[in-house]
Design a protein around this motif. Sequence first.
Motif, mmCIF file in Angstrom:
data_model
loop_
_atom_site.group_PDB
_atom_site.id
_atom_site.type_symbol
_atom_site.label_atom_id
_atom_site.label_comp_id
_atom_site.label_asym_id
_atom_site.label_seq_id
_atom_site.Cartn_x
_atom_site.Cartn_y
_atom_site.Cartn_z
ATOM 1 N N TYR A 1 0.842 -1.199 0.000
ATOM 2 C CA TYR A 1 0.000 0.000 0.000
ATOM 3 C C TYR A 1 0.877 1.250 0.000
ATOM 4 O O TYR A 1 0.622 2.212 -0.733
ATOM 5 C CB TYR A 1 -0.906 -0.013 1.233
ATOM 6 C CG TYR A 1 -1.989 1.028 1.232
ATOM 7 C CD1 TYR A 1 -3.272 0.722 0.806
ATOM 8 C CD2 TYR A 1 -1.731 2.329 1.659
ATOM 9 C CE1 TYR A 1 -4.273 1.687 0.809
ATOM 10 C CE2 TYR A 1 -2.706 3.299 1.668
ATOM 11 C CZ TYR A 1 -3.975 2.976 1.242
ATOM 12 O OH TYR A 1 -4.968 3.926 1.247
ATOM 13 N N CYS B 1 -8.115 -12.325 -11.529
ATOM 14 C CA CYS B 1 -9.333 -12.261 -10.720
ATOM 15 C C CYS B 1 -9.149 -12.918 -9.355
ATOM 16 O O CYS B 1 -9.789 -12.523 -8.378
ATOM 17 C CB CYS B 1 -10.490 -12.931 -11.468
ATOM 18 S SG CYS B 1 -11.012 -12.041 -12.949
ATOM 19 N N GLY C 1 -7.114 -11.580 -4.826
ATOM 20 C CA GLY C 1 -7.986 -10.791 -3.969
ATOM 21 C C GLY C 1 -7.292 -9.658 -3.232
ATOM 22 O O GLY C 1 -7.818 -8.533 -3.198
ATOM 23 N N PRO C 2 -6.143 -9.896 -2.597
ATOM 24 C CA PRO C 2 -5.480 -8.804 -1.870
ATOM 25 C C PRO C 2 -5.168 -7.592 -2.750
ATOM 26 O O PRO C 2 -5.338 -6.456 -2.324
ATOM 27 C CB PRO C 2 -4.204 -9.469 -1.348
ATOM 28 C CG PRO C 2 -4.547 -10.915 -1.234
ATOM 29 C CD PRO C 2 -5.457 -11.191 -2.384
ATOM 30 N N LEU D 1 -6.719 -6.687 -5.584
ATOM 31 C CA LEU D 1 -7.969 -6.022 -5.965
ATOM 32 C C LEU D 1 -8.526 -5.216 -4.797
ATOM 33 O O LEU D 1 -9.045 -4.105 -4.981
ATOM 34 C CB LEU D 1 -8.986 -7.059 -6.438
ATOM 35 C CG LEU D 1 -8.658 -7.755 -7.769
ATOM 36 C CD1 LEU D 1 -9.637 -8.900 -8.031
ATOM 37 C CD2 LEU D 1 -8.704 -6.754 -8.923
ATOM 38 N N SER D 2 -8.398 -5.751 -3.577
ATOM 39 C CA SER D 2 -8.863 -5.030 -2.400
ATOM 40 C C SER D 2 -8.064 -3.748 -2.187
ATOM 41 O O SER D 2 -8.626 -2.682 -1.899
ATOM 42 C CB SER D 2 -8.761 -5.939 -1.166
ATOM 43 O OG SER D 2 -9.135 -5.235 0.009
ATOM 44 N N MET D 3 -6.734 -3.829 -2.328
ATOM 45 C CA MET D 3 -5.906 -2.644 -2.162
ATOM 46 C C MET D 3 -6.250 -1.588 -3.206
ATOM 47 O O MET D 3 -6.324 -0.388 -2.897
ATOM 48 C CB MET D 3 -4.428 -3.017 -2.265
ATOM 49 C CG MET D 3 -3.476 -1.844 -2.016
ATOM 50 S SD MET D 3 -1.744 -2.248 -2.323
ATOM 51 C CE MET D 3 -1.726 -2.175 -4.121
ATOM 52 N N CYS D 4 -6.493 -2.022 -4.441
ATOM 53 C CA CYS D 4 -6.842 -1.071 -5.490
ATOM 54 C C CYS D 4 -8.161 -0.363 -5.187
ATOM 55 O O CYS D 4 -8.298 0.848 -5.408
ATOM 56 C CB CYS D 4 -6.916 -1.787 -6.842
ATOM 57 S SG CYS D 4 -5.296 -2.258 -7.502
ATOM 58 N N ARG D 5 -9.135 -1.108 -4.654
ATOM 59 C CA ARG D 5 -10.396 -0.463 -4.292
ATOM 60 C C ARG D 5 -10.174 0.593 -3.211
ATOM 61 O O ARG D 5 -10.728 1.695 -3.263
ATOM 62 C CB ARG D 5 -11.404 -1.512 -3.815
ATOM 63 C CG ARG D 5 -12.050 -2.317 -4.936
ATOM 64 C CD ARG D 5 -13.236 -3.110 -4.439
ATOM 65 N NE ARG D 5 -12.835 -4.119 -3.444
ATOM 66 C CZ ARG D 5 -12.504 -5.369 -3.753
ATOM 67 N NH1 ARG D 5 -12.516 -5.756 -5.025
ATOM 68 N NH2 ARG D 5 -12.163 -6.219 -2.809
ATOM 69 N N ASP D 6 -9.334 0.253 -2.216
ATOM 70 C CA ASP D 6 -9.054 1.209 -1.134
ATOM 71 C C ASP D 6 -8.383 2.467 -1.660
ATOM 72 O O ASP D 6 -8.565 3.560 -1.095
ATOM 73 C CB ASP D 6 -8.164 0.548 -0.075
ATOM 74 C CG ASP D 6 -8.886 -0.540 0.704
ATOM 75 O OD1 ASP D 6 -10.126 -0.577 0.642
ATOM 76 O OD2 ASP D 6 -8.200 -1.358 1.350
#
Length: 906
Positions: A850, A874, A877-878, A880-885
């Motif tokens: 991050y 896809c 997951g980690p 994709l989650s960081m990108c959303r944050d």
Amino acid sequence: MSVRDLDSLFKPTSIALIGASKKPGSVGAVLAHNLFSCGFDGPIMPVNPHESAIGGSLAWPDIASLPIAPDLAVVATPPDTVPGVVADLRDKGCKSVCVITAGFGEGDDAEGLARRVKLEEAAGPMRILGPNVLGLMVPGVGLNASFAHISPLPGDLAFVAQSGAMLTSVLDWATGKGIGFSHLVSLGDKVDVDFGDMLNYLAVAPEVRAILLYVEAIGDAAKFMSAARAAARTKPVVAIKAGRVAEGAKAASSHTGALAGSDTVYDAAFRRAGMLRVYDMQELFDAVQTLSSSLRRLGVEGDGRPESVGDRLAILSNGGGIGVLATDSLIEQGGHLSDLEPETLEKLNGVLPPTWSKGNPIDIIGDAPPSRYADALEVLLKDKHSDAVLVLNCPTAISDSDAIAARVLEVAAGKSKPILTSWIGEGAAANARRRFTEAKVPTYNTAEEAVRGFMHVVRYRKNQANLMQVPVSRGDNGGEPDRATVRALIDTALAEKRAWLSEVEAKQVLDAYQIPIASSKVAKTPAEARQLASKFSMGDLVAVKILSPDITHKSDVGGVVLNLSSPDQVEEATKHMLERLRRDFPDAQIDGVSVQQMIRRPGAHELIVGLSEDPQFGPVVLFGKGGKEVEVVGDTVTGLPPLDDVLAQSLIRETAVNKLLRGYRDEPAADFEGIRHALIQVGRLAIDFAEIKELDINPLIADSQGVVALDARIRVAPVSGKLAEDPSSRLSIRPYPRELEGTVSLLDGRAIAVRPIRPEDSTGLQELVARSAQEDIRFRFLHPMKDLPERLANRLSQIDYAREMAMVALDPEDGKSLIGVARLTADADGAEAEYAILLRQDHKGEGLGYALMTRLIEFARMRGIGVIYGDVLCENGPMLSMCRDLGFTAKSHEDDPGVMRVSLPL
């Protein structure tokens, strides 16, 4: 601008011809004929208010009446009308314009320059090729928007030239040889599209195998160098430079300024970019032939990278004389005859008659039949001491040249070692040369041309090898210099309106950058000189040198006295020197003399290390044989900063004095580390201080004990604006961005050191991959990878800071190992950039990813990048989650349902 909308130029879906004509022999008529006759699959719309139809197609009276907005417009109307025509095309929605018309400032014509300004203003967002161009040709899409006399054959060579005459000359020659092109582009006066744009575009064009350039002036040097380095990493780039005149040396007042003329700087630029430079039309034709004849067979991989850098040639001939001529040419051009293995000689003895030459060149006698050629070639292709084989044939009444060529081709089939051929003569050789050309085996009219073709590849390989070598790790790059001291010295000189630092001040600058110096003291009077000399040890010899900003070459006017052995001699020499120079140069400012202990190093080499500012490429570093005769000897080479160990050593190798520095007889080798260090530090001065315009260290003496600067001169000038804020912005190659070094904070509050990646991090990247989870490797590279190949590691660590950035995080335990890397790679326009992150397995879950990603986003905003994106599996997951944050949006990849494309507008 760069590659934006260039597809509309080279892959248009529709074309308008403004100025189309039916008048025989007119430019408008030739353009219309070429456009309509080459198979372009799209509407071609001629515009002429006086014709109803041209070339069998309906003609339109004006641009406004065109039924659609053309992708590409070709303009061939009188000069005064062009800006208005271009404005109308812009309003119509046209994307690109090729301006054939001349009259836009050639020769600095004031009226033409005014038209040029109007043209630029009228263009708006459209791309402009020209003005004053022959046009462009893309055989693969049936496009011939030129007034060339013939249409090119399709092929995989791209040729970009400022000169239309050069383009048609190469086109005419190549067509006769059966050589085809992917693109032929005339740049003309380069209002918009320039060499940098073309290199950026052609580097990623899959139909282009190699790029040829005819250069008169490159324009934006920084863009050119960034584009050229990127292109040369992927495919061969060959350049011929016209106007090899050192006009920059006319006003130079230092040795470096006089020696680093414009042509030597272009040479340095081409070499630094990994390109191949040729020097005349014949060489360019040879290069076209060499490149069009199987690059892989010549030891160049399809991606442009060299397989080896060998320059050892085996020469197989049926005539002793022609073999000797080839040998002479090889040695003169810096190549080497291969020293055949004993096993090879033994095998040749078994297949050749007793009268063969028993060495290289391999003369297999004039009566050699096809079978003898084939047997000898089979043996030579297995010789480990040879990097390539040149096969020569002189016509005889006994042997069939055509049949020999057929057998050579049979042996060559499937072999990896490079083979070049030269069948001498005309009638008897013509069919054989045709066979070789069709089989993609390089063939030449003469042995000398063949050798030159081989040396083209050797030089290209060497330049490419320099791109991929990893410099020795210096940790902190040899220690930080004392920039504050240098800043104070420069500011003092500028405040006093002085253009030149004194010798003492110049040596203080070198000392601040850890370049060893022979210390000097200033004496205003003969008595002060005596007093300083009395402090030296008994037996020391002393030198006295005039101190004057107006007397630049001291030794030329008797401003240097050496080998003084007593204080009395020092006082007397100083007195006479001051009296004489004040008499001979009454207007010169004389500040006294410098008194220094002489360094006695018998057998030491006198070198020159210098810095000057080229009007096109910015700062350049000079190295070579120094001393009073430096201009006469002329053994110098120029390089572009920044430098590292590999680049500095490459500069040294280019000089003749390098042979002496390596040691000979009972003389040990000089301190190459010290010489490299001096070159690197002079390059750092160019990065740190834009005020330094010229610098000479002459001589820098060097032997096995080390290096010492005996004399130094530095010219300075004030700077303002961007240069004052960012001195490195004047460089044509963006240096290591030291200002981005810092720390990031982890979730537990620990600070981790981060910095931009450096070339010497190659091994660290390999270790990082080795200590990362296999799943993470697959997520990062989108496929499994057990280890990181050395070549790829070198490429990932040797980045162009102008278009890439990689931030590495350092292990807090040792401060050296890499625990993470975050990379950002921008497109040629800087509009979008793709990111990638990899963390070492034992540092996952700490917030490091991050933190690195946040740092990349900050950098992208600073550079003006519009969008950051990445392709994420896809199942990752980690990530994709960081990108959303971080505010990224995600959507399924259009080409792969197992991949998500995440993007963040900035």
